[in-house]
Design a protein around this motif. Structure first.
Motif, short mmCIF file in Angstrom:
data_model
loop_
_atom_site.label_atom_id
_atom_site.label_comp_id
_atom_site.label_asym_id
_atom_site.label_seq_id
_atom_site.Cartn_x
_atom_site.Cartn_y
_atom_site.Cartn_z
N LEU A 50 -2.83 -80.28 -75.49
CA LEU A 50 -2.41 -79.21 -74.59
C LEU A 50 -2.10 -79.72 -73.20
CD1 LEU A 50 -5.05 -76.53 -75.63
CD2 LEU A 50 -2.61 -76.56 -76.18
N ASN A 51 -2.84 -80.75 -72.76
CA ASN A 51 -2.68 -81.23 -71.39
C ASN A 51 -2.70 -82.76 -71.39
OD1 ASN A 51 -2.81 -81.86 -68.70
ND2 ASN A 51 -4.52 -80.51 -68.24
N ASP A 52 -1.52 -83.34 -71.37
CA ASP A 52 -1.42 -84.80 -71.37
C ASP A 52 -1.88 -85.41 -70.05
OD1 ASP A 52 -0.50 -84.78 -73.91
OD2 ASP A 52 1.52 -85.46 -73.46
N SER A 53 -1.97 -84.58 -69.01
CA SER A 53 -2.44 -85.09 -67.73
C SER A 53 -3.96 -85.15 -67.64
CB SER A 53 -1.90 -84.23 -66.58
OG SER A 53 -0.51 -84.40 -66.48
N ALA A 54 -4.66 -84.46 -68.56
CA ALA A 54 -6.13 -84.54 -68.57
C ALA A 54 -6.51 -85.99 -68.82
CB ALA A 54 -6.71 -83.63 -69.64
N ASP A 55 -7.38 -86.51 -67.99
CA ASP A 55 -7.66 -87.94 -67.99
C ASP A 55 -9.16 -88.13 -67.78
OD1 ASP A 55 -7.78 -90.64 -67.58
OD2 ASP A 55 -6.38 -90.69 -65.92
N ASP A 56 -9.86 -88.40 -68.85
CA ASP A 56 -11.32 -88.51 -68.75
C ASP A 56 -11.75 -89.95 -68.50
OD1 ASP A 56 -13.80 -87.35 -68.64
OD2 ASP A 56 -14.15 -87.43 -70.80
N ASP A 57 -11.07 -90.62 -67.60
CA ASP A 57 -11.41 -91.99 -67.24
C ASP A 57 -11.34 -92.10 -65.72
OD1 ASP A 57 -11.72 -94.70 -66.87
OD2 ASP A 57 -10.12 -95.28 -68.25
N ALA A 88 7.58 -90.45 -68.76
CA ALA A 88 6.98 -89.11 -68.83
C ALA A 88 6.27 -88.65 -67.57
CB ALA A 88 6.02 -89.04 -70.02
N CYS A 89 6.21 -89.43 -66.55
CA CYS A 89 5.63 -88.94 -65.30
C CYS A 89 6.60 -89.14 -64.15
CB CYS A 89 4.28 -89.58 -65.02
SG CYS A 89 2.92 -88.49 -65.41
N ALA A 101 14.94 -81.51 -67.45
CA ALA A 101 14.23 -80.23 -67.37
C ALA A 101 12.80 -80.30 -67.90
CB ALA A 101 14.99 -79.15 -68.13
N ALA A 102 12.48 -81.31 -68.71
CA ALA A 102 11.16 -81.30 -69.34
C ALA A 102 10.62 -82.69 -69.63
CB ALA A 102 11.22 -80.51 -70.64
N ASN A 103 10.86 -83.66 -68.78
CA ASN A 103 10.39 -85.01 -69.07
C ASN A 103 9.23 -85.44 -68.19
OD1 ASN A 103 11.30 -87.34 -70.82
ND2 ASN A 103 10.99 -88.37 -68.88
N ASP A 104 8.71 -84.55 -67.39
CA ASP A 104 7.65 -84.92 -66.45
C ASP A 104 6.35 -84.24 -66.83
OD1 ASP A 104 6.00 -85.45 -64.29
OD2 ASP A 104 7.63 -85.37 -62.86
N ALA A 105 5.45 -84.98 -67.48
CA ALA A 105 4.16 -84.44 -67.91
C ALA A 105 3.25 -84.15 -66.74
CB ALA A 105 3.48 -85.41 -68.87
N CYS A 106 3.61 -84.60 -65.57
CA CYS A 106 2.78 -84.36 -64.38
C CYS A 106 3.21 -83.09 -63.64
CB CYS A 106 2.86 -85.56 -63.44
SG CYS A 106 2.29 -87.09 -64.18
N LEU A 110 2.87 -79.80 -69.52
CA LEU A 110 1.71 -80.67 -69.68
C LEU A 110 1.56 -81.20 -71.09
CD1 LEU A 110 -0.91 -78.73 -67.54
CD2 LEU A 110 0.37 -80.77 -66.92
N SER A 111 2.01 -80.46 -72.09
CA SER A 111 1.85 -80.88 -73.48
C SER A 111 2.96 -81.84 -73.88
CB SER A 111 1.88 -79.66 -74.41
OG SER A 111 1.86 -80.07 -75.76
N SER A 112 2.59 -82.92 -74.55
CA SER A 112 3.59 -83.91 -74.96
C SER A 112 4.60 -83.34 -75.95
CB SER A 112 2.91 -85.14 -75.56
OG SER A 112 2.15 -84.76 -76.69
N ALA A 113 4.26 -82.24 -76.63
CA ALA A 113 5.21 -81.61 -77.55
C ALA A 113 6.45 -81.13 -76.82
CB ALA A 113 4.55 -80.43 -78.26
N PHE A 114 6.35 -80.85 -75.52
CA PHE A 114 7.48 -80.38 -74.73
C PHE A 114 8.06 -81.46 -73.83
CE2 PHE A 114 4.83 -76.59 -75.43
CZ PHE A 114 5.71 -75.88 -76.22
N VAL A 115 7.44 -82.63 -73.79
CA VAL A 115 7.88 -83.68 -72.88
C VAL A 115 8.75 -84.70 -73.60
CG1 VAL A 115 7.11 -85.52 -71.33
CG2 VAL A 115 5.87 -83.36 -71.41
N ASN A 116 8.26 -85.26 -74.68
CA ASN A 116 9.03 -86.22 -75.47
C ASN A 116 8.94 -85.86 -76.94
OD1 ASN A 116 7.98 -88.27 -73.04
ND2 ASN A 116 10.11 -88.46 -73.64
#
Length: 194
Positions: A50-57, A88-89, A101-106, A110-116
């Motif tokens: 759902l959120n490719d920008s979520a980053d647990d690191d 993608a960012c 229109a939809a290549n920036d996950a940032c 947010l979902s990669s399904a709509f980015v690439n």
């Protein structure tokens, strides 16, 4: 929503992108990232996330560092380094499967399904890569890239990702069109489905 009641999740992601134009032909780009929290992806299983920008690191890490050299009056570009081939960012220049229109996950989706394209078996991570782009005409762009499919920098020639893209870019009534045909090969180890 969980079986034991409502849940509120959050995530924090930080990114710093630096670009230096060395002269009219040479450019260096670096991107560092860090984050905290999985967001909804920790609770909701999905195919693409759902959120490719979520980053647990929380560790600050270098996610991109590449050098670009342009040749032949800007009709040819060579890019080498630690590359995000999808862009993608936010960097659409020299990116495969790019979309204004939809290549920036940032900043866009947010979902990669709509980015690439999720059907492309992209490398596991940004690893060592080399890309060559040709711009023979404003209407036609072509790119080829080879990268470490594992993205782990170990035995980089053992598992490779190869992509070729041809892009037709007509402009109709001041609207930029983008039509592309591409193919890829990813020869990393894949699970066997029986």
């Amino acid at each position: 929503l969980r079986s034991d009641g409502d849940a509120v999740d959050a995530s924090l992601a930080a990114e710093l992108r630096l670009a230096a134009k060395l002269d009219e032909f040479d450019k260096v780009v670096a991107r560092v990232e860090a984050g905290s929290g999985q967001g909804l992806d920790g609770n909701v299983p999905t195919i693409s996330g759902l959120n490719d920008s979520a980053d647990d690191d929380a560790a600050l890490r270098l996610t991109e560092l590449w050098y670009q050299r342009r040749f032949l009056a800007d009709r040819l570009a060579l890019v080498v380094g630690k590359i995000d081939l999808t862009g993608a960012c936010g960097h659409h220049e020299n990116a495969f499967d790019a979309n204004a229109a939809a290549n920036d996950a940032c900043l866009q989706f947010l979902s990669s399904a709509f980015v690439n394209n999720i059907a492309v078996d992209w490398p596991d991570d940004n690893g060592p890569a080399l890309a060559l782009w040709a711009y023979p005409h404003d209407l036609l762009h072509a790119g080829i890239a080879v990268a470490d499919a594992d993205g782990d920098w170990n035995d980089v020639a053992d598992h490779t990702f190869l992509m070729l893209q041809l892009e037709f870019r007509p402009k109709l009534a001041d609207l930029q069109g983008n039509y592309r045909v591409y193919g890829w090969i990813n020869n990393k180890d894949h699970p066997t489905v029986r």
